[in-house]
Design a protein around this motif. Sequence first.
Motif, short mmCIF file in Angstrom:
data_model
loop_
_atom_site.label_atom_id
_atom_site.label_comp_id
_atom_site.label_asym_id
_atom_site.label_seq_id
_atom_site.Cartn_x
_atom_site.Cartn_y
_atom_site.Cartn_z
N GLN A 1 34.54 29.60 43.53
CA GLN A 1 35.56 30.48 42.85
C GLN A 1 34.81 31.60 42.17
N LYS A 2 33.51 31.38 41.70
CA LYS A 2 32.85 32.72 41.05
C LYS A 2 32.76 33.82 42.17
N ARG A 3 32.46 33.38 43.06
CA ARG A 3 32.01 34.25 44.29
C ARG A 3 33.56 35.24 44.47
N SER A 4 34.71 34.46 44.73
CA SER A 4 36.08 34.94 44.51
C SER A 4 36.31 35.97 43.57
N TYR A 5 36.04 35.28 42.36
CA TYR A 5 36.20 36.06 41.12
C TYR A 5 35.30 37.57 41.33
N ASP A 6 33.79 37.33 41.78
CA ASP A 6 33.21 38.52 41.94
C ASP A 6 33.79 39.44 42.49
N ILE A 7 34.11 39.02 43.74
CA ILE A 7 35.03 39.96 44.87
C ILE A 7 35.97 40.67 44.24
N ALA A 8 37.08 39.82 43.68
CA ALA A 8 38.28 40.29 42.98
C ALA A 8 37.98 41.38 41.98
N SER B 1 42.63 46.76 45.04
CA SER B 1 43.37 45.61 44.77
C SER B 1 43.93 45.83 43.32
N ASP B 2 45.03 45.21 42.94
CA ASP B 2 45.61 45.31 41.76
C ASP B 2 44.85 44.24 40.98
N GLU B 3 45.40 44.36 39.55
CA GLU B 3 44.74 43.67 38.38
C GLU B 3 44.92 42.21 38.60
N LEU B 4 46.21 42.02 39.04
CA LEU B 4 46.54 40.71 39.27
C LEU B 4 45.87 39.59 39.88
N ASP B 5 45.24 40.10 41.20
CA ASP B 5 44.22 39.36 41.90
C ASP B 5 42.91 38.94 40.88
N PHE B 6 42.69 40.11 40.25
CA PHE B 6 41.38 39.88 39.37
C PHE B 6 41.62 39.01 38.55
N GLN B 7 42.75 38.99 37.60
CA GLN B 7 43.01 37.95 36.70
C GLN B 7 43.34 36.49 37.04
N GLN B 8 44.13 36.35 38.23
CA GLN B 8 44.26 35.21 38.60
C GLN B 8 43.08 34.35 39.04
N ALA B 9 42.24 35.11 39.76
CA ALA B 9 40.80 34.64 40.12
C ALA B 9 39.93 34.34 38.98
N LYS B 10 39.90 35.10 37.88
CA LYS B 10 39.13 34.99 36.65
C LYS B 10 39.70 33.58 35.98
N THR B 11 41.18 33.49 35.94
CA THR B 11 41.56 32.23 35.25
C THR B 11 41.27 30.96 35.97
N GLN B 12 41.40 30.86 37.28
CA GLN B 12 41.05 29.68 38.04
C GLN B 12 39.46 29.47 37.74
N TYR B 13 38.61 30.42 38.03
CA TYR B 13 37.28 30.24 37.69
C TYR B 13 36.97 29.70 36.33
N LEU B 14 37.48 30.25 35.31
CA LEU B 14 37.32 29.74 33.82
C LEU B 14 37.77 28.67 33.66
N GLY B 15 38.93 28.18 34.31
CA GLY B 15 39.65 26.81 34.20
C GLY B 15 38.58 25.74 34.59
N THR B 16 38.24 26.02 35.67
CA THR B 16 37.03 24.98 36.46
C THR B 16 35.93 24.93 35.61
N LEU B 17 35.37 26.12 34.92
CA LEU B 17 34.16 26.07 34.22
C LEU B 17 34.43 25.33 33.14
N SER B 18 35.55 25.24 32.55
CA SER B 18 35.83 24.59 31.09
C SER B 18 35.82 23.19 31.38
N SER B 19 35.96 22.73 32.38
CA SER B 19 35.96 21.15 33.04
C SER B 19 34.43 20.45 32.83
N ILE B 20 33.38 21.40 33.16
CA ILE B 20 32.22 21.00 33.09
C ILE B 20 31.25 20.50 31.97
N PRO B 21 31.69 21.18 30.94
CA PRO B 21 31.27 20.41 29.47
C PRO B 21 31.90 19.16 29.12
#
Length: 516
Positions: free
Chosen positions: A205-212, A221-241
């Motif tokens: 998801q980090k790679r997708s986020y970087d691309i977006a 691309s519009d901001e929506l793709d970027f924000q959705q990629a960011k949301t998904q990446y950070l959500g997964t990242l938050s489960s790690i701790p």
Amino acid sequence: MSPFMRPYRIAVLLGALGLSGCMRVGPDFQPQHEAWSEHWSSASITQVTQQDTQPDVRQWWLIFGDQNLERLIAEADANNGDLKIAGLRVLEARAQLGIALAGRYPQVQQVNADALASARKRSDGFNPRSGAFVQYGVGFSIGWELDFWGRFSRAIESADAAFFAAQANRDDALVLLHAQVADTYFTLRVAQARLRIARENAQLQKRSYDIAHKLFKAGESDELDFQQAKTQYLGTLSSIPDLESQIVLAGHALSVLIGRPPGPLPELDVQAGKEGVVPLVDHAVLQDVPADLLLRRPDVRAAEYQMASQSALIGVAKADLYPSVSLLGSLTWTASSLSGSPSTLLFAAGPSVTWNVFDYGRIRNNVRVQDARLQELTVAYQNTVREAAREADDAATSLIAALQRDTVLNDAQSAARRSLTLANTIYREGYSDFQRVLDAQRALFAQEDAYVVNRSNAVGSVIALYKALGGGWDTAQPLVDAATRAQMRKRTDWGDLLDDTTPAAVAPGQTEGPSR
């Protein structure tokens, strides 16, 4: 005393000794097995078990073939505090049995010694030389209550059953300990596997986020793709701790179970290539039918021994309704320092009868109290058997469900992985928007995590099934470890009670017990 009376008194004495311990009031214990428990079976248990010799149900964890788990269980057997307490309670019960056994012997044994100095008084005070003398004596008294009504034999019977109950409770502590160690160990391993999945998906998801982010900055691309990629990446990242915390907490729990202070367990650090392995065991190996294993479950045996112990206490209480007969004797020798004063030797012996005739209300109600307690323990025993059967059936049912889901979830994660590959391909070729890539990534993470969680449920169900059937009561460790034995011997004379001579358990109600 007339000569012809002597044979009569001797006959009475011999008769009393012959009757001692022969008449035991109170009920003889009868096991309270319900009819269903003798032939109980479960379709679910039949489906997930098989008859085999290996591994033995006493060491069921060998079915996982995990040397780390085997080492942890061996360390827990040697160092777990709760297990040590259970072993010490067996010693305590054995000492209590020794107290009860003392009732077979004279209850009163007393030795007295005294000396009295005396002198005559003159007008000007005492004169030690004027008629002074010393009178002294030694006496020995003995009293022996005969066991006419079985008061002492019932007390021994109760203590004997309590001793075996303590042993069964230690076996139960072993069952619980081994299940806890295995369950906590696999909780840690599952958390490690889930952490690996979360980190791998976070990288995707980090790679997708970087691309977006680059496309958005470039205006492609519009901001929506970027924000959705960011949301998904950070959500997964938050489960790690949270998963890292689960690993640490499981490690702490394991440390305490094996007798270490809470801290890291270096031997359980993930190994390269094995951090995602969660075993799938699709059956339990039994050496007997479930009904027999159920009734041999340590907590069920302990409940039955407690019933036997309480049943004997009814007899102890009932003995108070009848007269107690004791044999009393005393031997006294006295002498004086006066010249020519003779020494005397006095011997007295005879029976004594004590009967609490006017205390029947208290005694009868005490009998009722003991009987009510027996009935309470009977109901508790029956509830224990029912609960054990429910636990076994529930574990088998859960295992069946987990096994059925395993194949489905494995196919689902394979499909999710293929979907992500296709979504990336058609996105790069311009045939799809970025949302389909994000959806495929989200699905992959969810399916991989669900697959591992279901494996965890299957492992937990196998452990719960063995625990419900009372498996895992065996250990090579003695009741009390060598260091504790040395400490206790230094404080107290334990004789040979600290030697590891635990007898094999017998059925409640039998008279065989530990060596006296």
